[in-house]
Design a protein around this motif. Structure first.
Motif, short mmCIF file in Angstrom:
data_model
loop_
_atom_site.label_atom_id
_atom_site.label_comp_id
_atom_site.label_asym_id
_atom_site.label_seq_id
_atom_site.Cartn_x
_atom_site.Cartn_y
_atom_site.Cartn_z
N TRP A 58 -12.74 2.81 11.00
CA TRP A 58 -11.70 1.79 11.11
C TRP A 58 -12.22 0.61 11.91
CZ3 TRP A 58 -6.58 2.01 9.20
CH2 TRP A 58 -6.25 3.21 8.55
N SER A 104 -0.86 4.87 8.03
CA SER A 104 -1.07 3.43 7.86
C SER A 104 -0.40 2.98 6.57
CB SER A 104 -2.57 3.13 7.84
OG SER A 104 -3.19 3.77 6.73
N VAL A 141 -2.60 -3.11 3.35
CA VAL A 141 -2.61 -4.24 4.26
C VAL A 141 -1.60 -5.32 3.88
CG1 VAL A 141 -4.46 -5.46 3.00
CG2 VAL A 141 -4.13 -5.87 5.46
N CYS A 171 -3.27 5.66 2.20
CA CYS A 171 -3.03 4.96 3.46
C CYS A 171 -1.95 5.67 4.28
CB CYS A 171 -2.62 3.51 3.20
SG CYS A 171 -3.95 2.45 2.58
N LYS A 192 -6.14 -13.57 9.36
CA LYS A 192 -6.31 -12.25 8.75
C LYS A 192 -6.94 -12.37 7.37
CE LYS A 192 -3.06 -9.11 9.28
NZ LYS A 192 -1.85 -8.25 9.05
N LYS A 196 -4.93 -4.95 15.46
CA LYS A 196 -4.67 -3.87 14.51
C LYS A 196 -5.99 -3.28 14.00
CE LYS A 196 -0.08 -5.28 12.95
NZ LYS A 196 0.78 -5.56 11.77
N CYS A 197 -5.87 -2.16 13.27
CA CYS A 197 -7.04 -1.46 12.76
C CYS A 197 -7.03 -1.47 11.23
CB CYS A 197 -7.06 -0.03 13.27
SG CYS A 197 -7.11 0.08 15.09
N TYR A 198 -8.21 -1.60 10.63
CA TYR A 198 -8.31 -1.73 9.18
C TYR A 198 -9.36 -0.77 8.62
CZ TYR A 198 -5.66 -5.93 10.11
OH TYR A 198 -4.69 -6.79 10.54
N CYS A 237 -6.39 -0.33 4.13
CA CYS A 237 -5.28 0.20 4.92
C CYS A 237 -5.21 -0.52 6.26
CB CYS A 237 -5.47 1.70 5.18
SG CYS A 237 -5.55 2.73 3.71
N GLU A 238 -4.01 -0.60 6.79
CA GLU A 238 -3.77 -1.29 8.06
C GLU A 238 -2.86 -0.43 8.93
OE1 GLU A 238 -2.21 -5.71 9.37
OE2 GLU A 238 -1.26 -4.73 7.66
N LYS A 239 -3.16 -0.34 10.23
CA LYS A 239 -2.29 0.38 11.15
C LYS A 239 -2.35 -0.24 12.53
CE LYS A 239 -5.64 3.97 12.51
NZ LYS A 239 -5.90 5.43 12.54
N CYS A 263 -10.03 1.34 17.93
CA CYS A 263 -9.24 2.08 16.94
C CYS A 263 -9.36 3.59 17.11
CB CYS A 263 -9.64 1.67 15.53
SG CYS A 263 -9.25 -0.06 15.17
#
Length: 212
Positions: A81, A110, A113, A105, A120, A87-89, A198-200, A74
């Protein structure tokens, strides 16, 4: 006759004195040869190592992440993260209302989520156990019409609501989704403080990851 004998003795003595030095000279010659070979081999190894170092520098110039990309997918400068499934969280350490969490976020490129698979869900609930975390699910426009922030199809997608949820507790609007204490989903008042996830997407190797 005496002179001949004396000359023979002198020659014989000289010959006896010279013979022991021949093996020494031979050993010295072999030693010098071995030293020369060792020197040539050492120079060859130095040249090889120098070439490898130059190659490494060239590769690092092309790929600024280097091996750090594999250790920190990430981004080496965003180690808070966590990587999972491409993906990155980011799991917040601060509790905020849903709209502020959404904005936080977005500031980190991002979004809250989106939970679209059992895998997941398992990953998230192992990281959020015993706390409540906002997710990118809400029904703020129309009561009962739940939507994911990325436009994913809620009706046909993965769901993991807690028994009896979603509902409106004691007549209070509960329009924002969150992971409950055991990972199941719960709807809650959007103005209540809660942690958030958050997710990206995974950052490109060619572009340094943004700090977050």
């Amino acid at each position: 006759m005496d002179e001949e004998n004396n000359a023979f003795r002198a020659y014989r003595g000289k010959s006896l004195l010279q013979r022991p030095f021949f093996p020494i000279y031979a050993l010295l010659g072999v030693s010098y040869l071995l030293v020369l070979i060792g020197f040539v081999v050492a120079l060859s190894k130095v040249a090889t190592i120098s070439s490898e170092i130059t190659k490494m520098h060239s590769e690092l110039a092309k790929d600024p992440f280097g091996h750090d990309f594999h250790l920190f997918p990430c981004g080496a400068d965003t180690r808070q993260w966590e990587y999972f499934g491409g993906k990155c969280y980011y799991f917040s350490l601060k509790a905020l209302p849903w709209h502020q969490a959404k904005a936080q976020c977005e500031q980190q490129q991002s979004q809250l989520v989106i939970i679209d698979s059992f895998a997941k869900q398992n990953f998230l609930q192992t990281r959020t156990r015993n706390e409540r975390f906002w997710i990118g699910l809400h029904d703020q426009q129309t009561e009962g019409e739940w939507k994911w922030l990325d436009g994913s199809n809620y009706r046909t997608g993965f769901r993991n609501w807690k028994a009896g949820e979603p509902n409106n507790y004691q007549g209070q609007d509960e329009d924002c989704g969150q992971l409950w204490l055991n990972g199941e989903w719960n709807d809650f008042s959007c103005t209540t403080d809660s942690y958030y996830v958050c997710e990206k997407a995974l950052p490109s190797k060619a572009t340094p990851a943004s700090k977050g």
